[in-house]
Design a protein around this motif. Structure first.
Motif, PDB file in Angstrom:
ATOM      1  N   TYR A   3      35.595  42.091  22.718  1.00  0.00           N
ATOM      2  CA  TYR A   3      35.262  40.919  23.844  1.00  0.00           C
ATOM      3  C   TYR A   3      33.610  41.083  24.050  1.00  0.00           C
ATOM      4  N   ALA A   5      29.559  39.292  26.043  1.00  0.00           N
ATOM      5  CA  ALA A   5      28.358  38.836  26.148  1.00  0.00           C
ATOM      6  C   ALA A   5      27.657  39.191  25.622  1.00  0.00           C
ATOM      7  N   GLU A  41      36.612  40.260  39.611  1.00  0.00           N
ATOM      8  CA  GLU A  41      35.582  40.268  38.671  1.00  0.00           C
ATOM      9  C   GLU A  41      34.830  41.039  37.663  1.00  0.00           C
ATOM     10  N   THR A  73      29.565  39.733  34.890  1.00  0.00           N
ATOM     11  CA  THR A  73      30.841  38.865  34.072  1.00  0.00           C
ATOM     12  C   THR A  73      31.019  37.364  34.182  1.00  0.00           C
ATOM     13  N   ASP A  75      34.014  37.045  34.536  1.00  0.00           N
ATOM     14  CA  ASP A  75      35.386  37.028  34.560  1.00  0.00           C
ATOM     15  C   ASP A  75      36.509  37.302  35.043  1.00  0.00           C
ATOM     16  N   ILE A  76      37.465  36.649  35.231  1.00  0.00           N
ATOM     17  CA  ILE A  76      38.410  37.378  36.464  1.00  0.00           C
ATOM     18  C   ILE A  76      39.289  37.739  35.100  1.00  0.00           C
ATOM     19  N   VAL A  77      39.991  39.272  35.120  1.00  0.00           N
ATOM     20  CA  VAL A  77      40.333  39.801  34.867  1.00  0.00           C
ATOM     21  C   VAL A  77      41.618  40.742  35.648  1.00  0.00           C
TER      22      VAL A  77
END
Length: 80
Positions: A3, A5, A41, A73, A75-77
Motif C-alpha cells: 500500500y 501512494a 485519516e 493520504t 485515506d480512512i483506516v
C-alpha cells in the motif's frame, strides 16, 4: 502487494510497516472517526516521502504538514 501512494514511495505497508516509515491517525469528526478509537485519516512520514509538489504550492500546503513533514493520504483506516 503493498500500500502507498507514490508520494510516500509506495512502501507504507507491505504486510508489515516498513521500519523507515512512521504513521499517525488524524481525527475526522465529521465522519465519526477518532484516533483514540484507532480510526482516522492515515498520515505518513519517512525519509523517502515527497517533500513538495513541483511548482504546486497549493497542493503541497494541502497535503504536507510544513513543520513536521507528515503526508496526509486522505485515506480512512482502522488499525487493528
Amino acid at each position: 502487494e503493498g500500500y502507498g501512494a507514490t508520494e510516500v514511495g509506495g512502501i507504507a505497508s507491505n504486510g508489515r510497516l516498513d521500519p523507515r516509515v512512521q504513521i499517525r491517525l488524524l481525527d475526522v469528526p465529521e465522519m465519526g472517526y477518532y484516533a483514540a478509537d484507532r480510526r482516522g485519516e492515515l498520515c505518513v512520514r519517512s525519509p523517502i516521502s515527497v517533500k513538495q509538489y513541483f511548482r504546486n504550492e497549493s497542493d503541497t500546503a494541502e497535503q504536507l504538514d510544513p513543520l513536521e513533514g507528515w503526508f496526509r493520504t486522505g485515506d480512512i483506516v482502522e488499525l487493528s
